[in-house]
Design an enzyme around this catalytic site. Sequence first.
Site, PDB file in Angstrom:
ATOM      1  N   ASP A 100       5.815  -4.872  22.542  1.00 53.23           N
ATOM      2  CA  ASP A 100       6.995  -4.035  22.332  1.00 53.23           C
ATOM      3  C   ASP A 100       7.341  -3.374  23.681  1.00 53.23           C
ATOM      4  O   ASP A 100       7.995  -3.985  24.523  1.00 53.23           O
ATOM      5  CB  ASP A 100       6.586  -3.030  21.244  1.00 53.23           C
ATOM      6  N   GLU A 126      -2.428 -10.962  20.836  1.00 51.85           N
ATOM      7  CA  GLU A 126      -1.676  -9.825  20.278  1.00 51.85           C
ATOM      8  C   GLU A 126      -0.711 -10.305  19.212  1.00 51.85           C
ATOM      9  O   GLU A 126      -0.151 -11.399  19.320  1.00 51.85           O
ATOM     10  CB  GLU A 126      -0.864  -9.140  21.381  1.00 51.85           C
ATOM     11  N   ASP A 127      -0.488  -9.486  18.208  1.00 49.03           N
ATOM     12  CA  ASP A 127       0.539  -9.823  17.224  1.00 49.03           C
ATOM     13  C   ASP A 127       1.936  -9.581  17.792  1.00 49.03           C
ATOM     14  O   ASP A 127       2.839 -10.378  17.597  1.00 49.03           O
ATOM     15  CB  ASP A 127       0.335  -9.030  15.917  1.00 49.03           C
TER      16      ASP A 127
HETATM   17  C1  PRP Z   1       0.923  -2.651  17.901  1.00 45.82           C
HETATM   18  C2  PRP Z   1       0.630  -4.061  18.383  1.00 45.82           C
HETATM   19  C3  PRP Z   1       0.292  -3.860  19.824  1.00 45.82           C
HETATM   20  C4  PRP Z   1       1.126  -2.671  20.228  1.00 45.82           C
HETATM   21  C5  PRP Z   1       2.333  -3.149  20.958  1.00 45.82           C
HETATM   22  O1  PRP Z   1      -0.268  -2.038  17.517  1.00 45.82           O
HETATM   23  O2  PRP Z   1      -0.410  -4.650  17.675  1.00 45.82           O
HETATM   24  O3  PRP Z   1      -1.082  -3.608  20.011  1.00 45.82           O
HETATM   25  O4  PRP Z   1       1.506  -1.990  19.029  1.00 45.82           O
HETATM   26  O5  PRP Z   1       3.130  -2.081  21.363  1.00 45.82           O
HETATM   27  P1  PRP Z   1       3.488  -1.777  22.878  1.00 45.82           P
HETATM   28  O6  PRP Z   1       3.896  -3.064  23.536  1.00 45.82           O
HETATM   29  O7  PRP Z   1       4.643  -0.814  22.758  1.00 45.82           O
HETATM   30  O8  PRP Z   1       2.311  -1.145  23.556  1.00 45.82           O
HETATM   31  P2  PRP Z   1      -0.315  -0.727  16.620  1.00 45.82           P
HETATM   32  O9  PRP Z   1      -0.366   0.462  17.536  1.00 45.82           O
HETATM   33  O10 PRP Z   1       0.782  -0.769  15.622  1.00 45.82           O
HETATM   34  O11 PRP Z   1      -1.740  -0.815  15.920  1.00 45.82           O
HETATM   35  P3  PRP Z   1      -2.285  -1.869  14.835  1.00 45.82           P
HETATM   36  O12 PRP Z   1      -2.327  -3.228  15.520  1.00 45.82           O
HETATM   37  O13 PRP Z   1      -3.645  -1.368  14.505  1.00 45.82           O
HETATM   38  O14 PRP Z   1      -1.346  -1.866  13.652  1.00 45.82           O
END
Ligand code: PRP
Length: 168
Positions: free
Chosen positions: A97, A93-94
Amino acid sequence: MKLLLREEEVQRKVRQLARKISRDLAGKEVLLVGVLKGAFIFMADLARRMRSPVKMDFVRLASYGSGTVSSGRVKITKDLETSLKGKEVLIVEDIIDTGVTLQYLFRRLKARKPRSLRTVALLDKPSRRKVRFQPDYVGFTIEDLFVVGYGLDCNEEFRNLPGIYVLK
Ligand code: PRP
């Protein structure tokens, strides 16, 4: 935009993570599971630094309900094309949150009986956590800031920046 992590700092951290993960896996083959889209750049760099043999697959998740991840309802919109049974698996994961995405994915993939299932997040915002979930490996712990670059976007922009920036 304000620079938070320079390209060199990010790359150094990716090397350290790859070294530690490879050591923990003791040379065994690992299946990297990238969570689209944000993780694709981190995963590409991490994979190239790993010392264990690596295979790769991707999933894409979407939150639904109120339209935000914080609604706590997630579904898989693009599933893996690989069986996990008996494999050493690392979810890449990047950013973590609220933790809702990773917790959901971890549970779904655990049910497919991998030999081991680990998680790595390049960035961690622990102050935003809504569910109890801690990745096995974390690159940088950061404040509750809106960050872009190195895969992370704002309306699909900035994913290609080599460093990580705070959007003001
Ligand atoms: C981001 C990130 C995680 C998630 C983390 O994805 O890459 O998958 O949010 O958030 P959380 O811990 O609150 O669940 P995003 O929905 O921005 O999609 P993307 O990676 O396609 O930009």
